[in-house]
Design an enzyme around this catalytic site. Structure first.
Site, PDB file in Angstrom:
ATOM      1  N   PHE A  36     -42.875 -58.553  -0.096  1.00  0.00           N
ATOM      2  CA  PHE A  36     -41.419 -58.386  -0.012  1.00  0.00           C
ATOM      3  C   PHE A  36     -41.108 -57.338   1.050  1.00  0.00           C
ATOM      4  CE2 PHE A  36     -40.577 -54.241  -2.115  1.00  0.00           C
ATOM      5  CZ  PHE A  36     -41.838 -53.969  -2.630  1.00  0.00           C
ATOM      6  N   GLY A  37     -39.828 -57.077   1.243  1.00  0.00           N
ATOM      7  CA  GLY A  37     -39.398 -55.993   2.126  1.00  0.00           C
ATOM      8  C   GLY A  37     -39.985 -56.121   3.529  1.00  0.00           C
ATOM      9  N   THR A  71     -36.629 -50.048 -12.477  1.00  0.00           N
ATOM     10  CA  THR A  71     -36.310 -50.659 -11.183  1.00  0.00           C
ATOM     11  C   THR A  71     -35.590 -51.975 -11.388  1.00  0.00           C
ATOM     12  OG1 THR A  71     -37.233 -51.484  -9.093  1.00  0.00           O
ATOM     13  CG2 THR A  71     -38.575 -51.828 -11.030  1.00  0.00           C
ATOM     14  N   ASN A 104     -35.943 -54.078  -8.817  1.00  0.00           N
ATOM     15  CA  ASN A 104     -36.715 -54.832  -7.835  1.00  0.00           C
ATOM     16  C   ASN A 104     -37.890 -55.527  -8.557  1.00  0.00           C
ATOM     17  OD1 ASN A 104     -38.644 -55.555  -5.887  1.00  0.00           O
ATOM     18  ND2 ASN A 104     -37.917 -54.005  -4.453  1.00  0.00           N
ATOM     19  N   ALA A 105     -37.769 -56.846  -8.728  1.00  0.00           N
ATOM     20  CA  ALA A 105     -38.776 -57.598  -9.495  1.00  0.00           C
ATOM     21  C   ALA A 105     -40.145 -57.546  -8.826  1.00  0.00           C
ATOM     22  CB  ALA A 105     -38.322 -59.049  -9.645  1.00  0.00           C
ATOM     23  N   HIS A 123     -49.643 -48.234  -0.653  1.00  0.00           N
ATOM     24  CA  HIS A 123     -49.052 -46.961  -1.073  1.00  0.00           C
ATOM     25  C   HIS A 123     -48.811 -46.950  -2.585  1.00  0.00           C
ATOM     26  CE1 HIS A 123     -46.278 -50.087  -0.115  1.00  0.00           C
ATOM     27  NE2 HIS A 123     -45.204 -49.432  -0.475  1.00  0.00           N
ATOM     28  N   ARG A 124     -48.336 -48.085  -3.112  1.00  0.00           N
ATOM     29  CA  ARG A 124     -48.059 -48.173  -4.563  1.00  0.00           C
ATOM     30  C   ARG A 124     -49.365 -48.103  -5.359  1.00  0.00           C
ATOM     31  NH1 ARG A 124     -44.681 -51.675  -3.724  1.00  0.00           N
ATOM     32  NH2 ARG A 124     -42.975 -50.174  -3.729  1.00  0.00           N
ATOM     33  N   LYS A 171     -53.320 -56.486  -0.794  1.00  0.00           N
ATOM     34  CA  LYS A 171     -52.255 -55.476  -0.712  1.00  0.00           C
ATOM     35  C   LYS A 171     -52.357 -54.506  -1.898  1.00  0.00           C
ATOM     36  CE  LYS A 171     -47.360 -54.486  -0.751  1.00  0.00           C
ATOM     37  NZ  LYS A 171     -45.980 -54.869  -1.032  1.00  0.00           N
ATOM     38  N   ASP A 219     -39.789 -44.798  -6.065  1.00  0.00           N
ATOM     39  CA  ASP A 219     -38.969 -44.765  -4.856  1.00  0.00           C
ATOM     40  C   ASP A 219     -39.917 -44.843  -3.677  1.00  0.00           C
ATOM     41  OD1 ASP A 219     -36.068 -44.652  -4.196  1.00  0.00           O
ATOM     42  OD2 ASP A 219     -36.810 -43.166  -2.781  1.00  0.00           O
TER      43      ASP A 219
HETATM   44  P1  ITT Z   1     -35.077 -49.831  -7.197  1.00  0.00           P
HETATM   45  O1  ITT Z   1     -34.369 -48.635  -6.567  1.00  0.00           O
HETATM   46  O2  ITT Z   1     -34.261 -50.538  -8.231  1.00  0.00           O
HETATM   47  O3  ITT Z   1     -36.463 -49.475  -7.671  1.00  0.00           O
HETATM   48  P2  ITT Z   1     -35.154 -50.834  -4.457  1.00  0.00           P
HETATM   49  O4  ITT Z   1     -35.713 -52.077  -3.825  1.00  0.00           O
HETATM   50  O5  ITT Z   1     -33.720 -50.472  -4.135  1.00  0.00           O
HETATM   51  O6  ITT Z   1     -35.331 -50.965  -6.048  1.00  0.00           O
HETATM   52  P3  ITT Z   1     -36.042 -48.383  -3.174  1.00  0.00           P
HETATM   53  O7  ITT Z   1     -34.704 -47.752  -3.169  1.00  0.00           O
HETATM   54  O8  ITT Z   1     -37.246 -47.550  -3.548  1.00  0.00           O
HETATM   55  O9  ITT Z   1     -36.123 -49.655  -4.148  1.00  0.00           O
HETATM   56  O10 ITT Z   1     -36.277 -49.027  -1.726  1.00  0.00           O
HETATM   57  C1  ITT Z   1     -37.525 -49.493  -1.404  1.00  0.00           C
HETATM   58  C2  ITT Z   1     -37.438 -50.315  -0.129  1.00  0.00           C
HETATM   59  O11 ITT Z   1     -38.545 -49.965   0.714  1.00  0.00           O
HETATM   60  C3  ITT Z   1     -37.642 -51.801  -0.451  1.00  0.00           C
HETATM   61  O12 ITT Z   1     -36.417 -52.449  -0.663  1.00  0.00           O
HETATM   62  C4  ITT Z   1     -38.374 -52.290   0.779  1.00  0.00           C
HETATM   63  O13 ITT Z   1     -37.449 -52.542   1.801  1.00  0.00           O
HETATM   64  C5  ITT Z   1     -39.216 -51.089   1.170  1.00  0.00           C
HETATM   65  N1  ITT Z   1     -40.531 -51.155   0.497  1.00  0.00           N
HETATM   66  C6  ITT Z   1     -41.018 -50.337  -0.481  1.00  0.00           C
HETATM   67  N2  ITT Z   1     -42.242 -50.726  -0.863  1.00  0.00           N
HETATM   68  C7  ITT Z   1     -42.537 -51.806  -0.126  1.00  0.00           C
HETATM   69  C8  ITT Z   1     -43.645 -52.667  -0.069  1.00  0.00           C
HETATM   70  O14 ITT Z   1     -44.693 -52.527  -0.888  1.00  0.00           O
HETATM   71  N3  ITT Z   1     -43.618 -53.671   0.806  1.00  0.00           N
HETATM   72  C9  ITT Z   1     -42.565 -53.851   1.633  1.00  0.00           C
HETATM   73  N4  ITT Z   1     -41.467 -53.110   1.634  1.00  0.00           N
HETATM   74  C10 ITT Z   1     -41.450 -52.072   0.756  1.00  0.00           C
END
Ligand code: ITT
Length: 239
Positions: free
Chosen positions: A187-188, A14, A16-17, A215-216, A210, A88
């Site tokens: 995040f997100g 990934t 995503n840090a 889910h993770r 969390k 994902d």
């Molecule tokens: P990689 O593909 O490099 O792993 P990414 O951030 O692009 O990184 P994804 O394509 O799986 O990853 O998109 C996941 C998105 O879903 C992420 O950017 C958030 O917007 C959301 N997301 C996933 N898990 C989350 C969480 O635990 N908390 C908040 N948002 C989350």
């Protein structure tokens, strides 16, 4: 760890840090971690599959295949047992028929028919959150149900496996979307997501809570169970 069980290395596929941080915090230090920061030259997989499972499998398989094609790769991955792990994940909102779903990371960039622009990167979290709130502005509290879904794909890279067949693990966390963003953690979509049974958002609950219910965390619990069942991890304290 017993001497008969060599430490396992996991290369987390990934960029995503936040994901790396959460995976490390949840799985703990029985595993040794690498990430794409250690392999900045690795190509990015196109996430064009219609499902989380499809995209997770693609990210893991493509990185494993790329590693296999690199002479001397084994010297950059410590230990005798190593896997690529891809995550994902995303948010499914019922009032939006499951959107943003696989497009969660680039929700603000989708066109009117819900298609992502070709070759673009992710949108900033704040823009994705603003778009979600705007689409839900007339949706009452009781119809704002949603869930986070995470699919992990695990592919063995050391010793090398010619087939690159991966294992999939899924986790789901039910909840609802709040009327406005609250909290600074995570995040997100964390500031908008209130997990079921709680009154505060993931961003307010903090990392420890969390990582207990997310889910993770649920997908990683299944992955841990599987690695334990095949003798790659020692039984955890909870088992
Ligand atoms: P990689 O593909 O490099 O792993 P990414 O951030 O692009 O990184 P994804 O394509 O799986 O990853 O998109 C996941 C998105 O879903 C992420 O950017 C958030 O917007 C959301 N997301 C996933 N898990 C989350 C969480 O635990 N908390 C908040 N948002 C989350």
């Amino acid at each position: 760890m017993p001497q008969t069980m060599p430490q396992l290395t996991m290369l987390v596929a990934t960029r995503n840090a936040h994901k790396v941080q959460e995976i490390q915090a949840i799985l703990g230090d029985t595993v040794r971690y690498l990430s794409l920061r250690d392999f900045p030259e690795a190509p990015a997989a196109a996430e064009d599959e219609p499902t989380f499972a499809g995209n997770a499998a693609k990210k893991a398989r493509e990185l494993a295949r790329w590693l296999q094609g690199r002479p001397g790769m084994e010297f950059r991955i410590p230990g005798v047992n190593a896997y690529v792990l891809a995550d994902d994940s995303g948010l499914e909102v019922d009032a939006l028929q499951g959107a943003p779903g696989v497009h969660s990371a680039r929700f603000a960039l989708l066109d009117k028919s819900g298609r992502p622009p070709a070759g673009s990167g992710n949108a900033p979290d704040a823009e994705n959150n603003a778009r979600l709130l705007q689409l839900l502005q007339d949706v009452p509290q009781e119809r704002r149900t949603a869930r986070f879904r995470c699919v992990l794909s695990l592919v063995r890279v050391k010793p090398p496996q010619p087939a690159l067949a991966g294992q999939l693990f899924e986790g789901v966390c039910e909840g609802r979307i709040d009327q406005s963003a609250r909290g600074t953690g995570g995040f997100g979509y964390d500031p908008l997501f209130i997990p079921a049974g709680h009154a505060r958002s993931f961003a307010q609950l903090g990392a420890e809570e969390k990582n207990r219910i997310s889910h993770r965390a649920q997908a990683l619990a299944r992955l841990r169970q599987w690695l334990t069942s095949i003798g790659q991890l020692p039984p955890s304290h909870h088992e």
